[in-house]
Design a protein around this motif. Structure first.
Motif, PDB file in Angstrom:
ATOM      1  N   GLN A  70       0.847  -1.207   0.000  1.00  0.00           N
ATOM      2  CA  GLN A  70       0.000   0.000   0.000  1.00  0.00           C
ATOM      3  C   GLN A  70       0.877   1.250   0.000  1.00  0.00           C
ATOM      4  O   GLN A  70       1.786   1.345   0.826  1.00  0.00           O
ATOM      5  CB  GLN A  70      -0.699   0.021   1.334  1.00  0.00           C
ATOM      6  N   ALA A  71       0.542   2.205  -0.841  1.00  0.00           N
ATOM      7  CA  ALA A  71       1.302   3.455  -0.823  1.00  0.00           C
ATOM      8  C   ALA A  71       0.751   4.403   0.245  1.00  0.00           C
ATOM      9  O   ALA A  71      -0.399   4.300   0.665  1.00  0.00           O
ATOM     10  CB  ALA A  71       1.254   4.116  -2.196  1.00  0.00           C
ATOM     11  N   ASN A  72       1.612   5.300   0.645  1.00  0.00           N
ATOM     12  CA  ASN A  72       1.310   6.266   1.705  1.00  0.00           C
ATOM     13  C   ASN A  72       0.302   7.322   1.224  1.00  0.00           C
ATOM     14  O   ASN A  72       0.153   7.536   0.019  1.00  0.00           O
ATOM     15  CB  ASN A  72       2.635   6.948   2.082  1.00  0.00           C
ATOM     16  N   VAL A  73      -0.343   7.968   2.170  1.00  0.00           N
ATOM     17  CA  VAL A  73      -1.116   9.181   1.884  1.00  0.00           C
ATOM     18  C   VAL A  73      -0.489  10.287   2.722  1.00  0.00           C
ATOM     19  O   VAL A  73      -0.406  10.162   3.938  1.00  0.00           O
ATOM     20  CB  VAL A  73      -2.602   9.022   2.260  1.00  0.00           C
TER      21      VAL A  73
ATOM     22  N   THR B 218       6.454   4.468   0.919  1.00  0.00           N
ATOM     23  CA  THR B 218       6.048   3.244   1.627  1.00  0.00           C
ATOM     24  C   THR B 218       5.503   3.562   3.017  1.00  0.00           C
ATOM     25  O   THR B 218       4.989   2.655   3.694  1.00  0.00           O
ATOM     26  CB  THR B 218       7.219   2.256   1.808  1.00  0.00           C
ATOM     27  N   GLY B 219       5.642   4.799   3.517  1.00  0.00           N
ATOM     28  CA  GLY B 219       5.189   5.126   4.875  1.00  0.00           C
ATOM     29  C   GLY B 219       3.699   4.871   5.053  1.00  0.00           C
ATOM     30  O   GLY B 219       3.010   4.477   4.116  1.00  0.00           O
ATOM     31  N   GLY B 220       3.228   5.084   6.299  1.00  0.00           N
ATOM     32  CA  GLY B 220       1.808   4.861   6.562  1.00  0.00           C
ATOM     33  C   GLY B 220       1.466   3.392   6.732  1.00  0.00           C
ATOM     34  O   GLY B 220       0.302   3.012   6.622  1.00  0.00           O
ATOM     35  N   GLY B 221       2.444   2.546   6.967  1.00  0.00           N
ATOM     36  CA  GLY B 221       2.168   1.125   7.225  1.00  0.00           C
ATOM     37  C   GLY B 221       2.760   0.216   6.160  1.00  0.00           C
ATOM     38  O   GLY B 221       3.166  -0.903   6.447  1.00  0.00           O
TER      39      GLY B 221
ATOM     40  N   GLN C 143      -0.525  14.169   3.787  1.00  0.00           N
ATOM     41  CA  GLN C 143      -1.363  15.373   3.836  1.00  0.00           C
ATOM     42  C   GLN C 143      -2.506  15.299   2.829  1.00  0.00           C
ATOM     43  O   GLN C 143      -2.715  16.208   2.030  1.00  0.00           O
ATOM     44  CB  GLN C 143      -0.507  16.625   3.601  1.00  0.00           C
ATOM     45  N   GLY C 144      -3.195  14.165   2.862  1.00  0.00           N
ATOM     46  CA  GLY C 144      -4.360  13.997   2.003  1.00  0.00           C
ATOM     47  C   GLY C 144      -4.054  13.592   0.571  1.00  0.00           C
ATOM     48  O   GLY C 144      -4.964  13.292  -0.197  1.00  0.00           O
ATOM     49  N   GLU C 145      -2.766  13.573   0.192  1.00  0.00           N
ATOM     50  CA  GLU C 145      -2.439  13.210  -1.190  1.00  0.00           C
ATOM     51  C   GLU C 145      -1.869  11.801  -1.275  1.00  0.00           C
ATOM     52  O   GLU C 145      -0.862  11.497  -0.628  1.00  0.00           O
ATOM     53  CB  GLU C 145      -1.397  14.187  -1.763  1.00  0.00           C
ATOM     54  N   ARG C 146      -2.513  10.978  -2.098  1.00  0.00           N
ATOM     55  CA  ARG C 146      -2.019   9.613  -2.256  1.00  0.00           C
ATOM     56  C   ARG C 146      -0.689   9.620  -3.004  1.00  0.00           C
ATOM     57  O   ARG C 146      -0.524  10.295  -4.005  1.00  0.00           O
ATOM     58  CB  ARG C 146      -3.039   8.739  -2.988  1.00  0.00           C
ATOM     59  N   GLN C 147       0.267   8.858  -2.467  1.00  0.00           N
ATOM     60  CA  GLN C 147       1.553   8.657  -3.142  1.00  0.00           C
ATOM     61  C   GLN C 147       1.461   7.336  -3.929  1.00  0.00           C
ATOM     62  O   GLN C 147       0.456   6.636  -3.829  1.00  0.00           O
ATOM     63  CB  GLN C 147       2.683   8.592  -2.111  1.00  0.00           C
ATOM     64  N   HIS C 148       2.499   7.002  -4.660  1.00  0.00           N
ATOM     65  CA  HIS C 148       2.419   5.806  -5.505  1.00  0.00           C
ATOM     66  C   HIS C 148       3.694   4.985  -5.414  1.00  0.00           C
ATOM     67  O   HIS C 148       4.759   5.515  -5.103  1.00  0.00           O
ATOM     68  CB  HIS C 148       2.138   6.208  -6.951  1.00  0.00           C
ATOM     69  N   LEU C 149       3.547   3.674  -5.693  1.00  0.00           N
ATOM     70  CA  LEU C 149       4.687   2.756  -5.642  1.00  0.00           C
ATOM     71  C   LEU C 149       4.746   1.921  -6.910  1.00  0.00           C
ATOM     72  O   LEU C 149       3.720   1.690  -7.539  1.00  0.00           O
ATOM     73  CB  LEU C 149       4.537   1.799  -4.450  1.00  0.00           C
ATOM     74  N   ALA C 150       5.933   1.455  -7.238  1.00  0.00           N
ATOM     75  CA  ALA C 150       6.085   0.490  -8.333  1.00  0.00           C
ATOM     76  C   ALA C 150       6.846  -0.715  -7.773  1.00  0.00           C
ATOM     77  O   ALA C 150       7.287  -0.699  -6.617  1.00  0.00           O
ATOM     78  CB  ALA C 150       6.854   1.124  -9.488  1.00  0.00           C
ATOM     79  N   ALA C 151       6.971  -1.760  -8.594  1.00  0.00           N
ATOM     80  CA  ALA C 151       7.755  -2.941  -8.198  1.00  0.00           C
ATOM     81  C   ALA C 151       8.556  -3.377  -9.418  1.00  0.00           C
ATOM     82  O   ALA C 151       8.266  -4.384 -10.054  1.00  0.00           O
ATOM     83  CB  ALA C 151       6.825  -4.060  -7.718  1.00  0.00           C
ATOM     84  N   PRO C 152       9.589  -2.601  -9.767  1.00  0.00           N
ATOM     85  CA  PRO C 152      10.242  -2.777 -11.069  1.00  0.00           C
ATOM     86  C   PRO C 152      11.115  -4.036 -11.200  1.00  0.00           C
ATOM     87  O   PRO C 152      11.445  -4.699 -10.211  1.00  0.00           O
ATOM     88  CB  PRO C 152      11.145  -1.531 -11.182  1.00  0.00           C
ATOM     89  N   LEU C 153      11.450  -4.297 -12.442  1.00  0.00           N
ATOM     90  CA  LEU C 153      12.497  -5.268 -12.800  1.00  0.00           C
ATOM     91  C   LEU C 153      13.415  -4.548 -13.783  1.00  0.00           C
ATOM     92  O   LEU C 153      12.945  -3.945 -14.746  1.00  0.00           O
ATOM     93  CB  LEU C 153      11.883  -6.494 -13.481  1.00  0.00           C
TER      94      LEU C 153
ATOM     95  N   ILE D 221      10.316   5.180  11.942  1.00  0.00           N
ATOM     96  CA  ILE D 221       9.333   4.259  11.343  1.00  0.00           C
ATOM     97  C   ILE D 221       8.081   4.187  12.210  1.00  0.00           C
ATOM     98  O   ILE D 221       7.242   3.309  12.039  1.00  0.00           O
ATOM     99  CB  ILE D 221       9.947   2.858  11.132  1.00  0.00           C
ATOM    100  N   SER D 222       7.950   5.120  13.141  1.00  0.00           N
ATOM    101  CA  SER D 222       6.800   5.194  14.054  1.00  0.00           C
ATOM    102  C   SER D 222       5.596   5.807  13.342  1.00  0.00           C
ATOM    103  O   SER D 222       5.727   6.352  12.239  1.00  0.00           O
ATOM    104  CB  SER D 222       7.186   6.099  15.221  1.00  0.00           C
ATOM    105  N   ASP D 223       4.439   5.770  14.005  1.00  0.00           N
ATOM    106  CA  ASP D 223       3.272   6.519  13.529  1.00  0.00           C
ATOM    107  C   ASP D 223       3.639   7.988  13.493  1.00  0.00           C
ATOM    108  O   ASP D 223       4.070   8.540  14.503  1.00  0.00           O
ATOM    109  CB  ASP D 223       2.101   6.357  14.521  1.00  0.00           C
ATOM    110  N   GLY D 224       3.513   8.607  12.343  1.00  0.00           N
ATOM    111  CA  GLY D 224       3.842  10.025  12.237  1.00  0.00           C
ATOM    112  C   GLY D 224       5.331  10.310  12.102  1.00  0.00           C
ATOM    113  O   GLY D 224       5.749  11.456  12.067  1.00  0.00           O
ATOM    114  N   GLY D 225       6.147   9.274  12.016  1.00  0.00           N
ATOM    115  CA  GLY D 225       7.601   9.442  11.899  1.00  0.00           C
ATOM    116  C   GLY D 225       8.016   9.846  10.481  1.00  0.00           C
ATOM    117  O   GLY D 225       7.179  10.145   9.621  1.00  0.00           O
ATOM    118  N   ILE D 226       9.336   9.856  10.264  1.00  0.00           N
ATOM    119  CA  ILE D 226       9.870  10.324   8.978  1.00  0.00           C
ATOM    120  C   ILE D 226       9.278   9.544   7.793  1.00  0.00           C
ATOM    121  O   ILE D 226       8.938  10.128   6.765  1.00  0.00           O
ATOM    122  CB  ILE D 226      11.414  10.199   8.972  1.00  0.00           C
ATOM    123  N   PHE D 227       9.166   8.242   7.922  1.00  0.00           N
ATOM    124  CA  PHE D 227       8.583   7.468   6.807  1.00  0.00           C
ATOM    125  C   PHE D 227       7.156   7.921   6.520  1.00  0.00           C
ATOM    126  O   PHE D 227       6.796   8.143   5.364  1.00  0.00           O
ATOM    127  CB  PHE D 227       8.646   5.952   7.080  1.00  0.00           C
ATOM    128  N   ASP D 228       6.342   8.066   7.547  1.00  0.00           N
ATOM    129  CA  ASP D 228       4.966   8.515   7.322  1.00  0.00           C
ATOM    130  C   ASP D 228       4.952   9.908   6.696  1.00  0.00           C
ATOM    131  O   ASP D 228       4.110  10.213   5.853  1.00  0.00           O
ATOM    132  CB  ASP D 228       4.190   8.548   8.652  1.00  0.00           C
TER     133      ASP D 228
END
Ligand SMILES: CC/C=C\C/C=C\C/C=C\C/C=C\C/C=C\C/C=C\CCC(=O)O
Ligand SMILES: [Fe+2]
Length: 548
Positions: A171-174, A306-309, A176-186, A294-301
């Motif tokens: 799942q990609a992060n959201v 990938t933040g937000g879980g 400040q209300g904006e959905r982010q995106h992820l890929a899984a490249p080769l 990597i906490s709730d609200g931490g740098i990753f979030d």
């Protein structure tokens, strides 16, 4: 006193010591599916013995505060100007940065520079030599030329791949209300006779039944299209580098070694004495990572896609496939087909260090264990092994980790892995953040638009995808904070504390330091002749433990 009485006293002392340590250092499950950690809600809960000393604490917190000031200034500055071309990243590319970071800014668009990073960049752990064409690689009929080229390179043994499938389904992060995106490249790459690694094709997503086959991006595509495809790979590499190679395979496994060592080995045990210098500050830095990074609200979030879980799911998937072999360079590099490649500098230096550390461990272990039988009948070292594999790593015997030691060789191999992981491997994975993550387009911490599905790519799309000013600034600050030279650093094999007494160990340690000096000189001389120096595994730059 009689000899037996003395031994009895020592034994009693050791038992009492362990009893107390087991109450001070307890296991906790921070998140299900990850290695266990030390029980501590914040660094303040840790025993004083393992806390940062005052100087380290002031430096750590001070540089973060200074970094936050920089961010405020950069944001202010960019408010006054436009942010719509790649060169606009120059507006925030000031402040402390390394010479190599400046080189990255210059060369990041070049294909050989992109390929180089898989061998000798911040994450040299993913690349493999192909043994067949990956099943996920669907080549459209009109690209039969590419198919033939790939097959020829495969036959010649110079086809390589970097597969980010672990990110598939995350799942990609959201933010400040904006959905982010992820890929899984080769990425498919070829090795040229001069040792350069060049990308041949990039597939950003695995094929998915019911959807059209994902496009293959090629060096012959329009330059912005190809650049965006490579930026997606770099973003995916950022995730696997930080979460799998860095956090899991150095920080978190080192914490398991640390807690098990405190709980199972008394202070007079030779393996305790051998390991303890390599565990300094690890419990505190990891506790800080769990409360701030990597906490709730931490740098990753805050700034990572990938933040937000999702980042925890990446860590879980990576934990589920963590093998013993992958932590031991002779096995890992053989499994990945990376032995004997002159341009693979991480691989070369890692093997040299493994040998040097291995000789040091063997020298020490043989002073205390005269034969295999002595290892087999040492209940403390056996309990330590079992505690690491079964408890700390949550049943890792399924993935090749030992539950007991039958011989001196098995014990030495394991302890070598522990020391290598806490020193050389962490340095190799950590220091590159400073060089490779400062120029944000080379390793974007997040992607704000979905991966391209066609080859129509505009500059607006690229800029709308890459991190915004705030995200980019925070990435630069954290990369500098974690990758910069540590003022209180202790180089590998140079701790001041003397845990062992007697001439035997002194001689082994001296030899270790000499071997490290020899390697130091070799690397310095080698680097003088190189366009891009590789210095992360230069012994004088390797920290004696994971402290950052
Ligand atoms: C650009 C880099 C972005 C993220 C770094 C990702 C992973 C790093 C992995 C392990 C680092 C381990 C410990 C670092 C712990 C804490 C420092 C990080 C941020 C502190 C923020 C704060 O204290 O306010
Ligand atoms: Fe680190």
């Amino acid at each position: 006193m009689m000899r037996n009485e003395v031994q009895g006293l020592f034994q009693k002392h050791g038992e009492e010591e362990l009893e107390e340590r087991r109450t001070l250092y307890r296991w906790a499950t921070w998140k299900e599916g990850l290695p266990l950690s030390v029980a501590a809600a914040s660094e303040k809960d840790l025993p004083l013995d393992v806390r940062f000393h005052e100087g380290k604490k002031i430096d750590f917190e001070g540089t973060l505060a200074a970094g936050m000031m920089d961010i405020a200034l950069k944001r202010l500055y960019t408010l006054l100007s436009s942010w719509n071309s790649l060169e606009d990243f120059d507006q925030i590319f000031w402040g402390s940065k390394s010479a190599l970071a400046k080189r990255v800014r210059q060369s990041w668009k070049e294909d050989d520079f992109f390929g180089y990073q898989f061998l000798n960049g911040v994450n040299p752990t993913l690349l493999r030599r192909s043994t067949s064409l990956p099943t996920r690689l669907v080549i459209p009929p009109e690209l039969e030329g590419l198919q033939a080229q790939l097959e020829r390179k495969l036959q010649e043994g110079c086809l390589f791949e970097a597969d980010f499938s672990l990110l598939d389904g995350i799942q990609a992060n959201v933010i400040q209300g904006e959905r982010q995106h992820l890929a899984a490249p080769l990425v498919m790459l070829k090795m040229e006779p001069d040792g350069k690694l060049l990308p041949m094709a990039i597939q950003l997503q695995p094929p998915c039944s019911g959807s059209p086959d994902p496009p293959l991006f090629l060096p012959s595509d329009p330059s912005l299209t190809w650049l965006l495809a490579k930026a997606w790979v770099r973003n995916s590499d950022f995730q696997l580098h930080e979460l799998q190679a860095h956090l899991l395979k150095t920080h978190l496994v080192a914490e398991v070694f640390a807690v098990a060592t405190m709980r199972c080995l008394p202070g007079m045990h030779p393996i305790f004495k051998l390991l303890i210098p390599h565990l300094r500050y690890t419990l505190e830095i990891n506790t800080r990572a769990r409360t701030k990074l990597i906490s709730d609200g931490g740098i990753f979030d805050q700034v990572v896609n990938t933040g937000g879980g999702g980042h925890l799911d990446v860590l879980r998937k990576a934990t589920a496939c963590l093998t013993y072999r992958s932590l031991c360079p002779p096995d890992d590099l053989a499994d990945r087909g990376l032995l004997g490649i002159p341009s693979a500098l991480y691989a070369h230096d890692a093997l040299r260090l493994w040998d040097i550390i291995s000789r040091y461990v063997q020298g020490t272990v043989h002073l205390y264990y005269s034969e295999d039988e002595v290892v087999q009948s040492d209940p403390e070292v056996q309990a330590w092994c079992q505690e690491i594999t079964e408890i700390g790593l949550c049943g890792a015997q399924e993935r090749g980790f030992p539950v007991s030691f039958q011989s001196r060789a098995e014990l030495c191999h394991f302890v070598t892995m522990c020391i290598f992981t806490c020193t050389a491997q962490h340095s190799g994975i950590n220091q590159g953040q400073l060089d490779w993550y400062a120029w944000v387009p080379n390793a974007p911490c997040t992607m704000r638009k979905p991966p391209p599905t066609t080859k129509d790519v505009t500059l607006e799309m690229v800029m709308a995808t890459l991190p915004n000013v705030h995200q980019a600034c925070l990435q630069m600050t954290i990369a500098w904070h974690l990758g910069r030279f540590q003022p209180d650093m202790v180089p590998l094999g140079h701790h001041k504390e003397e845990y062992f007494s007697g001439p035997g160990y002194k001689a082994v340690l001296k030899r270790f330091q000499e071997d490290l000096n020899t390697l130091e000189r070799e690397i310095v001389a080698r680097n003088e002749g190189l366009d891009l120096p590789y210095y992360y595994l230069q012994p004088s730059r390797i920290e004696n433990s994971i402290t950052i």
